[in-house]
Design a protein around this motif. Structure first.
Motif, PDB file in Angstrom:
ATOM      1  N   CYS A  55     -75.771 -61.266 -37.575  1.00 10.09           N
ATOM      2  CA  CYS A  55     -75.798 -62.323 -36.563  1.00 10.09           C
ATOM      3  C   CYS A  55     -74.487 -63.098 -36.650  1.00 10.09           C
ATOM      4  O   CYS A  55     -74.015 -63.426 -37.744  1.00 10.09           O
ATOM      5  N   ARG A  57     -71.921 -66.253 -34.719  1.00  8.74           N
ATOM      6  CA  ARG A  57     -71.873 -67.459 -33.879  1.00  8.74           C
ATOM      7  C   ARG A  57     -70.443 -67.686 -33.414  1.00  8.74           C
ATOM      8  O   ARG A  57     -69.497 -67.548 -34.178  1.00  8.74           O
ATOM      9  N   TYR A  59     -68.080 -70.705 -31.701  1.00  9.36           N
ATOM     10  CA  TYR A  59     -68.104 -72.150 -31.507  1.00  9.36           C
ATOM     11  C   TYR A  59     -66.695 -72.704 -31.401  1.00  9.36           C
ATOM     12  O   TYR A  59     -65.712 -72.027 -31.692  1.00  9.36           O
ATOM     13  N   THR A  69     -71.675 -74.975 -30.548  1.00 11.08           N
ATOM     14  CA  THR A  69     -71.992 -73.547 -30.497  1.00 11.08           C
ATOM     15  C   THR A  69     -71.985 -73.069 -29.053  1.00 11.08           C
ATOM     16  O   THR A  69     -72.667 -73.635 -28.192  1.00 11.08           O
ATOM     17  N   PHE A  72     -74.500 -67.021 -29.567  1.00  9.22           N
ATOM     18  CA  PHE A  72     -74.941 -66.245 -30.720  1.00  9.22           C
ATOM     19  C   PHE A  72     -74.865 -64.778 -30.313  1.00  9.22           C
ATOM     20  O   PHE A  72     -75.004 -64.450 -29.131  1.00  9.22           O
ATOM     21  N   VAL A 166     -81.118 -68.344 -37.507  1.00 12.94           N
ATOM     22  CA  VAL A 166     -80.021 -69.321 -37.559  1.00 12.94           C
ATOM     23  C   VAL A 166     -80.577 -70.720 -37.806  1.00 12.94           C
ATOM     24  O   VAL A 166     -81.713 -71.029 -37.418  1.00 12.94           O
ATOM     25  N   TYR A 170     -77.670 -75.402 -35.351  1.00 14.66           N
ATOM     26  CA  TYR A 170     -76.822 -74.562 -34.507  1.00 14.66           C
ATOM     27  C   TYR A 170     -77.464 -74.364 -33.133  1.00 14.66           C
ATOM     28  O   TYR A 170     -76.778 -74.338 -32.114  1.00 14.66           O
ATOM     29  N   TYR A 174     -76.023 -75.481 -29.518  1.00 12.11           N
ATOM     30  CA  TYR A 174     -75.973 -74.545 -28.390  1.00 12.11           C
ATOM     31  C   TYR A 174     -76.614 -75.159 -27.146  1.00 12.11           C
ATOM     32  O   TYR A 174     -76.128 -75.001 -26.036  1.00 12.11           O
TER      33      TYR A 174
END
Length: 192
Positions: A55, A57, A59, A69, A72, A166, A170, A174
């Motif tokens: 996974c 991210r 940002y 963020t 993902f 996550v 985060y 997002y």
């Protein structure tokens, strides 16, 4: 190592065995530990990566020093800073692994070679960019026009496995809300 990406390619393009073998031959396999920064703000993004495992991210850091963020990405997704990759200009964002990741990577040079040898993949990558743009437009609309609760409900509907993978702060970032407000939203939904 190539099972996931080959399934992805076969579902999106009609390649010969030779073309698929060529595609596999130019991919770079890389494994990264959790919390690795793959791209720093100000660097030129030199990869488009297919996520075989893990996974990631994306940002940026706002004017107040807070991480915001943007996206993902999990298994079977591609990750890159498209503008930086294609225009070879410095990125405005960071790309970070949130779990141990296994990536299959194209560089600008290997992608150019791939598209000249296997031109039908041009269509696949164009559709990939179109879907990404459509998703971003939908997200922009939801950010402006919907409540925090509706944004969260849409997020868990679209990405049901991500909340288990996550940290909640985060996800709050997002969604454009504070972690405390997200906690209230989740508590309210749990009571229903």
């Amino acid at each position: 190592m190539f099972d996931r990406i080959n399934t992805y390619i076969i579902n999106h393009a009609n390649l010969t065995v030779e073309e698929l073998a060529y595609f596999n031959s130019i991919l770079q396999y890389k494994k990264y530990p959790k919390k690795t920064i793959l791209l720093h703000e100000g660097e030129i993004c030199n990869f488009e990566a297919f996520i075989n495992k893990g996974c990631i991210r994306m940002y940026y850091i706002d004017e107040n020093g807070f991480e915001v963020t943007l996206q993902f990405a999990i298994e079977d997704w591609w990750v890159s800073d498209i503008a930086s990759f294609h225009d070879q200009k410095p990125s405005n964002m960071f790309i970070e692994t949130l779990e141990e990741c296994e990536l299959l990577i194209l560089t600008p040079q290997t992608k150019e070679s791939l598209l000249s040898h296997v031109p039908q993949l041009e269509r696949m990558f164009r559709i990939l960019v179109q879907r990404n743009l459509s998703s971003l437009q939908g997200r922009l609309f939801k950010t402006i026009a919907t409540s925090a609760q509706d944004k969260y409900l849409d997020f868990i509907k679209r990405y049901p496995t991500i909340p288990q993978r996550v940290p909640q702060h985060y996800i709050a970032s997002y969604l454009g809300i504070s972690a405390e407000f997200l906690s209230k939203v989740r508590t309210k939904l749990a009571k229903k």
